[in-house]
Design a protein around this motif. Structure first.
Motif, short mmCIF file in Angstrom:
data_model
loop_
_atom_site.label_atom_id
_atom_site.label_comp_id
_atom_site.label_asym_id
_atom_site.label_seq_id
_atom_site.Cartn_x
_atom_site.Cartn_y
_atom_site.Cartn_z
N SER A 159 -36.75 37.01 56.73
CA SER A 159 -35.45 37.04 56.04
C SER A 159 -34.29 36.91 57.04
O SER A 159 -33.26 36.33 56.72
N LYS A 160 -34.53 37.41 58.25
CA LYS A 160 -33.49 37.29 59.28
C LYS A 160 -33.13 35.82 59.55
O LYS A 160 -31.97 35.44 59.58
N GLU A 161 -34.18 35.02 59.72
CA GLU A 161 -33.92 33.59 60.00
C GLU A 161 -33.34 32.90 58.77
O GLU A 161 -32.48 32.02 58.88
N GLU A 213 -31.33 34.15 56.67
CA GLU A 213 -29.90 34.48 56.64
C GLU A 213 -29.13 33.57 57.60
O GLU A 213 -28.08 33.02 57.24
N ILE A 214 -29.70 33.37 58.79
CA ILE A 214 -29.00 32.52 59.77
C ILE A 214 -28.91 31.09 59.23
O ILE A 214 -27.85 30.46 59.26
N THR A 247 -29.08 30.01 56.15
CA THR A 247 -28.20 29.90 54.99
C THR A 247 -26.73 29.91 55.42
O THR A 247 -25.94 29.07 54.96
N SER A 248 -26.39 30.83 56.33
CA SER A 248 -24.97 30.87 56.76
C SER A 248 -24.58 29.57 57.46
O SER A 248 -23.47 29.08 57.28
N PRO A 269 -36.06 35.05 48.07
CA PRO A 269 -34.67 35.35 48.44
C PRO A 269 -33.78 34.10 48.41
O PRO A 269 -32.62 34.17 48.01
N ASP A 284 -30.40 33.48 45.88
CA ASP A 284 -29.15 33.52 46.65
C ASP A 284 -28.08 32.61 46.03
O ASP A 284 -28.25 31.40 45.93
N ARG A 314 -25.51 31.50 47.18
CA ARG A 314 -24.93 30.50 48.08
C ARG A 314 -25.61 29.13 47.93
O ARG A 314 -25.17 28.16 48.52
#
Ligand code: UN1
Length: 506
Positions: free
Chosen positions: A51-53, A55-56, A58-59, A226, A230, A232
């Motif tokens: 999930s950490k990656e 998030e990166i 996606t941002s 996730p 999302d 986004r």
């Protein structure tokens, strides 16, 4: 060609990262192995994203969108054109990798890369044709029109069976429409996705583009769901099973997002007493056996008019017995393995059920026919109307054969399954052909006359009705899925006339 040479040409190493957003991210220690289904050897490994990656990535995609949406569409098309140029140079290598990783024969592996090139070329032309309408306003000195505006990051989920082309249908169109993409490929074909992303990386660097072609390889729990939930991602485009699509569709609908679903098919061909049987035979053979029955467009049901049934079945059996099964990279081989042992087991199970339900195997039926690899025999089953298993999509080369008396009855049987992707009729009689294409005819998204249910060109919109999910990808006006429509009215009068004759004066 040695595997080492192939990998080095495509820039692949033994262990790869499963996340890219302009740069390759450090992922978890959990590794995914890509297995060659023809010999069960490990081709390479991928470190899974978490999930950490996600998030990166996606941002980064959100940031990229802010830049990319303002690049003029024809300039965006230029980036896609350069990508297609690189694909042309690497076609042979990428096609081989597709064959190695998913087991389709080389000609089909190469065909898949060609399909990528075709859609890229289409997208380049489209980049100058994202037209909106001008609409006559009912108010004087008013101009009304609609315009198409980039939508935002698009999440793309793809299946193993078209590990390259289906991403391109989405990403090439999304890119010219102004949307960055984040690709979650099938865990069964991660290396193809990585090799393609490396080509995209070169193009992005050379053109100083923001990260528009991003990649995330991880589990459904950590990455897939996730991403789908999302907000986004205003659009999620997903290809796969009906069960997967139901889940994705539900999750996206809960946040009132947009989904584009391309799900299972249970495609049929009807051969009438007026058909060119030679042509029908070749078309059906390709559609039923090609890609080892693992296309969503594979012909799975065959309706034969009673007057030609026996002779056509005889010819079909003869043709099936001449199919060479084996290493998909070897010349002369027409059918490679299934993708996994699970797929082989599912085929065996479906055949068992078919027999219990009164079906009769008239050709093939054997599974695990080689000591290594997931090889099966292409199989013909004589079926009847009351066999629930024929309403299911088994991703394997099983063809259920039905006999019919009149065309209306055949069309009724044809339409009696939950799925509605592709369909075909073989006839030289114009009335039969037109009936099939009429509102009383095929209920599928694709309806063909005298050609296969599979092997669609990119120029048309691709997708199907009912359980197939209703989405349309690739050509025609499918690009509208990747943009938002804005209706604009400009009042250039010095008065304020209201629509519908409403008066509202103080
Ligand atoms: C798929 O199986 O998901 O029409 C796509 C065809 C190919 C695409 C199939 N062009 O068979």
């Amino acid at each position: 060609m040695r595997k080492e040479d192939l990998f080095s040409t495509l820039g692949l190493s033994e262990v790869e990262s499963g996340a890219f957003c302009g740069e390759w991210l450090d992922c978890s220690d959990k590794e995914l192995s890509s297995i060659n289904p023809a010999n069960e050897e490990i081709l390479g490994k991928v470190r899974l994203a978490r999930s950490k990656e996600l998030e990166i990535v996606t941002s980064k995609a959100v940031e990229a969108f802010k830049k990319w949406r303002s690049v003029p569409a024809p300039r965006r098309g230029e980036v896609v054109r350069l990508f297609a140029e690189k694909l042309r140079k690497k076609k042979d290598y990428l096609g081989r990798l597709v064959s190695l990783e998913v087991g389709k024969i080389l000609s089909e592996g190469l065909g898949e890369v060609q399909e990528m090139i075709d859609i890229a070329d289409f997208a380049v032309g489209l980049s100058r044709q994202l037209y909106g309408l001008t609409i006559a306003s009912e108010r004087p000195r008013h101009r009304m029109f609609e315009q198409w505006i980039p939508l935002g990051p698009v999440g793309i989920i793809t299946a193993f069976n078209f590990p390259a082309a289906v991403w391109s249908w989405n990403s090439m169109i999304a890119a010219v429409c102004g949307d960055p993409v984040v690709w979650k490929p099938s865990p069964l074909a991660p290396l193809t996705a990585i090799a393609i992303t490396k080509i995209a990386e070169e193009v992005q660097k050379e053109t100083s583009s923001p990260p528009i072609f991003n990649l995330i390889i991880g589990t459904v729990e950590e990455v897939g769901e996730p991403m789908v939930k999302d907000r986004r991602y205003p659009l999620i485009s997903a290809t796969g099973s009906v069960a997967m699509g139901r889940r994705v569709g539900t999750l996206v609908a809960q946040r009132l997002g947009r989904s584009l679903l391309e799900l299972g098919g249970n495609n049929a061909s009807i051969v009438t007493e007026n058909a060119d049987l030679d042509l029908a035979l070749r078309a059906i053979l390709f559609a039923a056996v090609g890609t080892s029955g693992q296309r969503c467009t594979t012909t799975r049901r065959l309706f034969l008019h009673k007057s030609i049934k026996d002779q056509f079945v005889d010819r079909l059996v003869k043709a099936y017995s001449s199919i060479t099964i084996g290493d998909p990279l070897e010349e002369g081989v027409l059918m490679g393995p299934l993708i996994t042992s699970d797929a082989v087991d599912k085929m065996a199970k479906a055949l068992e059920i078919a027999e219990q339900q009164g079906g009769k195997i008239i050709y093939g039926g054997k599974t695990y026919i080689r000591p290594k690899g997931f090889f099966v025999e292409p199989t013909l089953v004589e079926a009847h109307n009351d066999m629930p298993i024929t309403c299911e999509e088994t991703f394997a080369p099983i063809l259920y054969i039905f006999e019919y008396n009149n065309l209306e009855e055949a069309i009724r049987m044809h339409n009696s399954v939950p799925q509605g992707l592709s369909s075909a009729i073989f006839t030289l009689n114009i009335r039969e052909a037109e009936l099939f294409l009429s509102p009383e005819g095929s209920d599928c998204g694709i309806a063909n006359v005298n050609t296969s249910t599979s092997g669609a060109e990119i120029g048309g919109a691709f997708g199907g009705e009912k359980d197939t999910g209703g989405g349309r990808e690739a050509g025609s006006d499918a690009w509208k899925n990747y943009m938002r429509r804005q209706t604009c009215t400009i009042n250039w009068a010095d008065e304020l006339p209201l629509a519908q004759g409403v008066k509202f004066d103080v």
